[in-house]
Enzyme design. Structure first.
Site, PDB file in Angstrom:
ATOM      1  N   GLU A 127     -10.211   1.216   5.914  1.00 58.83           N
ATOM      2  CA  GLU A 127     -10.602  -0.083   5.378  1.00 58.83           C
ATOM      3  C   GLU A 127     -10.651  -1.079   6.504  1.00 58.83           C
ATOM      4  O   GLU A 127      -9.869  -0.987   7.438  1.00 58.83           O
ATOM      5  CB  GLU A 127      -9.579  -0.527   4.334  1.00 58.83           C
ATOM      6  CG  GLU A 127      -9.987  -1.782   3.609  1.00 58.83           C
ATOM      7  CD  GLU A 127      -9.020  -2.923   3.759  1.00 58.83           C
ATOM      8  OE1 GLU A 127      -9.123  -3.876   2.989  1.00 58.83           O
ATOM      9  OE2 GLU A 127      -8.164  -2.875   4.665  1.00 58.83           O
ATOM     10  N   ASP A 162      -5.386   1.320   5.382  1.00 58.56           N
ATOM     11  CA  ASP A 162      -5.395  -0.133   5.264  1.00 58.56           C
ATOM     12  C   ASP A 162      -5.668  -0.805   6.614  1.00 58.56           C
ATOM     13  O   ASP A 162      -5.059  -0.451   7.627  1.00 58.56           O
ATOM     14  CB  ASP A 162      -4.006  -0.564   4.764  1.00 58.56           C
ATOM     15  CG  ASP A 162      -3.952  -2.010   4.346  1.00 58.56           C
ATOM     16  OD1 ASP A 162      -4.662  -2.374   3.393  1.00 58.56           O
ATOM     17  OD2 ASP A 162      -3.193  -2.779   4.972  1.00 58.56           O
ATOM     18  N   HIS A 183      -8.587  -4.023  -5.670  1.00 61.61           N
ATOM     19  CA  HIS A 183      -7.466  -4.904  -5.989  1.00 61.61           C
ATOM     20  C   HIS A 183      -7.459  -6.196  -5.178  1.00 61.61           C
ATOM     21  O   HIS A 183      -6.582  -7.029  -5.374  1.00 61.61           O
ATOM     22  CB  HIS A 183      -6.166  -4.129  -5.737  1.00 61.61           C
ATOM     23  CG  HIS A 183      -6.034  -3.747  -4.283  1.00 61.61           C
ATOM     24  ND1 HIS A 183      -6.885  -2.855  -3.663  1.00 61.61           N
ATOM     25  CD2 HIS A 183      -5.183  -4.175  -3.319  1.00 61.61           C
ATOM     26  CE1 HIS A 183      -6.549  -2.747  -2.392  1.00 61.61           C
ATOM     27  NE2 HIS A 183      -5.513  -3.533  -2.164  1.00 61.61           N
ATOM     28  N   ASP A 184      -8.387  -6.364  -4.256  1.00 62.79           N
ATOM     29  CA  ASP A 184      -8.425  -7.554  -3.398  1.00 62.79           C
ATOM     30  C   ASP A 184      -9.506  -8.558  -3.788  1.00 62.79           C
ATOM     31  O   ASP A 184      -9.645  -9.594  -3.116  1.00 62.79           O
ATOM     32  CB  ASP A 184      -8.683  -7.149  -1.940  1.00 62.79           C
ATOM     33  CG  ASP A 184      -7.482  -6.484  -1.292  1.00 62.79           C
ATOM     34  OD1 ASP A 184      -6.349  -6.711  -1.752  1.00 62.79           O
ATOM     35  OD2 ASP A 184      -7.692  -5.740  -0.316  1.00 62.79           O
ATOM     36  N   ASP A 198      -2.404   5.626   0.123  1.00 63.93           N
ATOM     37  CA  ASP A 198      -2.731   4.486   0.971  1.00 63.93           C
ATOM     38  C   ASP A 198      -1.826   4.546   2.202  1.00 63.93           C
ATOM     39  O   ASP A 198      -0.613   4.705   2.073  1.00 63.93           O
ATOM     40  CB  ASP A 198      -2.457   3.193   0.181  1.00 63.93           C
ATOM     41  CG  ASP A 198      -3.479   2.106   0.444  1.00 63.93           C
ATOM     42  OD1 ASP A 198      -3.722   1.823   1.632  1.00 63.93           O
ATOM     43  OD2 ASP A 198      -4.015   1.540  -0.524  1.00 63.93           O
TER      44      ASP A 198
HETATM   45  O1  TEU Z   1      -6.621  -5.894   2.764  1.00 64.51           O
HETATM   46  C1  TEU Z   1      -7.173  -6.324   3.968  1.00 64.51           C
HETATM   47  C2  TEU Z   1      -8.057  -7.438   3.825  1.00 64.51           C
HETATM   48  O2  TEU Z   1      -9.068  -7.487   4.455  1.00 64.51           O
HETATM   49  C3  TEU Z   1      -7.654  -8.473   2.854  1.00 64.51           C
HETATM   50  O3  TEU Z   1      -6.711  -9.258   3.453  1.00 64.51           O
HETATM   51  C4  TEU Z   1      -8.808  -9.266   2.435  1.00 64.51           C
HETATM   52  O4  TEU Z   1      -9.317 -10.034   3.484  1.00 64.51           O
HETATM   53  C5  TEU Z   1      -8.378 -10.180   1.351  1.00 64.51           C
HETATM   54  O5  TEU Z   1      -7.575  -9.479   0.458  1.00 64.51           O
HETATM   55  C6  TEU Z   1      -9.564 -10.715   0.605  1.00 64.51           C
HETATM   56  O6  TEU Z   1      -9.079 -11.548  -0.377  1.00 64.51           O
HETATM   57  C7  TEU Z   1      -5.675  -4.911   2.806  1.00 64.51           C
HETATM   58  C8  TEU Z   1      -5.155  -4.611   1.418  1.00 64.51           C
HETATM   59  O7  TEU Z   1      -6.176  -4.058   0.643  1.00 64.51           O
HETATM   60  C9  TEU Z   1      -4.552  -5.843   0.846  1.00 64.51           C
HETATM   61  O8  TEU Z   1      -4.156  -5.676  -0.488  1.00 64.51           O
HETATM   62  C10 TEU Z   1      -3.371  -6.223   1.702  1.00 64.51           C
HETATM   63  O9  TEU Z   1      -2.839  -7.435   1.270  1.00 64.51           O
HETATM   64  C11 TEU Z   1      -3.760  -6.334   3.180  1.00 64.51           C
HETATM   65  O10 TEU Z   1      -4.571  -5.263   3.628  1.00 64.51           O
HETATM   66  C12 TEU Z   1      -2.511  -6.307   4.044  1.00 64.51           C
HETATM   67  O11 TEU Z   1      -1.945  -5.042   4.046  1.00 64.51           O
END
Ligand code: TEU
Length: 552
Positions: free
Chosen positions: A254, A199, A327-328, A98
């Site tokens: 992403e 990311d 994971h989000d 990542d």
């Molecule tokens: O996620 C980006 C993102 O779009 C998230 O903030 C999303 O909107 C949210 O998680 C939805 O609930 C990335 C990573 O995958 C995330 O884990 C990080 O917290 C974020 O970037 C900041 O680096």
């Protein structure tokens, strides 16, 4: 269509904190991944994507990096990484890391220097502005609640942070910053890493002048102000030229704000930027105007439209990524399936969906055994900074907290971060210590060990489906057409090439349905279904039944 190894790959995403703890400190680690490599290999996947494992104060569980070249000691440090990479390559598995380059940790040396003085050589590594009318420079909000600006007394200025205040945004306008990032990428490629998931790459180019946002809805602010900034494609082309193009690797960017209009440009093979992107069009269907904490009912037809439109947009010059969870987001079966009465059936249906669409497939850890949302009894069990900040904000606004907690249970990112359920022993076999996040109590019924023993388990169904995809390049490269004509419960599509034609039918409902096959003759035979008992009629589907039919 050009053939590439990463187009044919199935990727397994690991959230290392929650995967497998070998040290007993309650946190997953890289030796834990090493211990499970044979398991991962047994799924039939080709690539592992590891969420961030670098040195980090963990304000956002590793998405706040304080040293991009150092593997966190929590995870076993460089020594564990070297063993992992070597063993993976020996087993024929590739490793995708990542890259979190929109922001660093505020504890990174660059930021520590940057905040010292206005003339520090690192000042321009970040985005510093004077305040306006005793407040922040503009009205931008953070993804994780509150303002996107933090005041710093040392120099009397504000710095920008799209995420937490411990994640200051890097200034990509500064060529030195870009060079630093490209060198970091190169550093890991030289070590043998096979690719990067990037990311929030969609927000690295900021709008000139930093004007106030004119939008009430944060989603609009993301789309119109934060994402796809004026220099994004220039930066990515430069990254490609300077480093990516020199290696046989894969990249997946992403990004919030990536949509059908702007998305294809990131992955157009003629313009040499990224290989794939993750967009969220299907992941935000159930979000109302207030975002994820303002849920609305999920519409299947909208969901199908997203996959159809993206396939169409990418088929000539790009390539898609197919995922239903990470994971989000909350657990895939709890969002798109039925995690009670039809748990096994709907998990298998979603597996079939993932593995029969065109695009590189990403499977999130635990989905291969049908892990579900967790429903903690109260907020004290939660850990995720997004959840906790939203909770505080709702309290401050005087919202009905009982109601808000129900939404948290449904939407919190913690749902996807509970420890992987390996067996029925203490803590699901994840750790001998106290897990950093409370284990889902349903590990006694949903776990790897019991599914290993059951020929009809979700786990073994994943193995079958991955093998079917591998054996049928038509499912990777073949054409796609949605053929269910807007049915409310059925998602049906054809996948075909010169030699083979598949018709794939999914019933995403609790009742039996019949596929109305106007214009499609039933000259198919059943190749795979998620139910043991199958009706003799190809186009009849029981609740949550999925069928792969092949033309005779
Ligand atoms: O996620 C980006 C993102 O779009 C998230 O903030 C999303 O909107 C949210 O998680 C939805 O609930 C990335 C990573 O995958 C995330 O884990 C990080 O917290 C974020 O970037 C900041 O680096």
């Amino acid at each position: 269509m050009k053939k590439k190894w990463w187009k044919e790959s199935v990727v397994y995403q690991i959230y290392p904190r929650s995967f497998n703890d070998t040290s007993g400190n309650g946190l997953g680690d890289l030796y834990g991944v090493i211990e499970k490599l044979d398991y991962i290999k047994s799924l039939g996947v080709d690539v592992i994507w590891l969420c961030p494992i670098y040195q980090s104060p963990n304000d956002d569980n590793g998405y706040d990096i304080s040293d991009y070249r150092k593997i966190s000691d929590d995870f076993g440090g460089q020594a564990a990484f070297d063993v992992l990479l070597e063993q993976m390559h020996q087993k024929g598995l590739k490793l995708v890391m990542d890259l979190v380059a929109n922001h660093s940790s505020d504890e990174h040396l660059w930021f520590q220097e940057s905040k010292k003085s206005k003339d520090n050589p690192y000042r321009d590594y970040y985005i510093w502005k004077d305040g306006k009318n005793d407040g922040p420079p503009n009205n931008w909000g953070s993804f994780f609640s509150g303002s996107a600006w933090q005041f710093d007394e040392t120099t009397d200025q504000y710095y920008l942070h799209y995420f937490t205040k411990k994640q200051p945004d890097l200034n990509w306008e500064n060529p030195k910053v870009r060079k630093e990032i490209f060198d970091i990428i190169d550093f890991w490629f030289k070590k043998g890493v096979d690719g990067f998931r990037m990311d929030v790459i969609s927000v690295i180019s900021k709008p000139p002048g930093f004007p106030d946002t004119a939008y009430d809805s944060f989603q609009d602010t993301i789309m119109k102000d934060y994402a796809n900034g004026p220099r994004i494609h220039e930066f990515l082309k430069e990254m490609n030229r300077e480093v990516l193009s020199k290696y046989d690797i894969m990249t997946v960017g992403e990004g919030p704000g990536i949509d059908l209009e702007n998305g294809p440009r990131y992955v157009d093979e003629r313009s040499e930027e990224l290989d794939m992107v993750f967009h969220f069009d299907h992941m935000f269907i159930d979000c109302g105007p207030g975002g994820k904490y303002d849920p609305i009912p999920f519409g299947l037809n909208q969901f199908k439209q997203v996959f159809t439109n993206w396939d169409n947009a990418l088929k000539s010059h790009g390539w898609g990524s197919i995922f239903l969870g990470n994971h989000d987001f909350s657990r895939m079966v709890s969002r798109f399936g039925n995690d009670t009465t039809y748990h096994s059936e709907s998990c298998k249906l979603l597996a079939t969906l993932l593995l029969t669409l065109r695009g590189t497939v990403y499977i999130y850890q635990g989905d291969e055994i049908g892990m579900t949302n967790v429903a903690y009894p109260d907020i004290s069990h939660h850990n995720d900074v997004e959840t906790l900040n939203a909770w505080k904000e709702a309290e401050q606004k005087g919202q009905d907290m009982e109601q808000f907690f129900k939404i948290v249970q449904q939407q919190s990112r913690d749902n996807a971060r509970t420890p992987v359920q390996w067996d029925t022993t203490k803590n699901a076999g994840f750790s001998d210590g106290k897990p950093w996040l409370t284990t889902n109590p349903n590990y006694t019924t949903i776990n790897v060990a019991s599914q290993e023993k059951d020929q009809n388990s979700i786990l073994n169904y994943y193995r079958d489906m991955i093998a079917i995809r591998k054996a049928n390049p038509t499912l990777v490269y073949g054409d796609y057409e949605c053929v269910d004509r807007g049915h409310d419960s059925i998602y049906a599509y054809r996948r075909w090439d010169d030699d083979i034609e598949f018709l794939i039918l999914h019933n995403l409902s609790d009742t039996s349905q019949t596929f109305e096959a106007a214009g499609i003759a039933d000259d198919f035979q059943l190749m795979k279904s998620n139910l043991e008992k199958n009706t003799s009629e190809n186009f009849k589907l029981d609740a949550w039944q999925t069928k792969i039919l092949i033309k005779k």
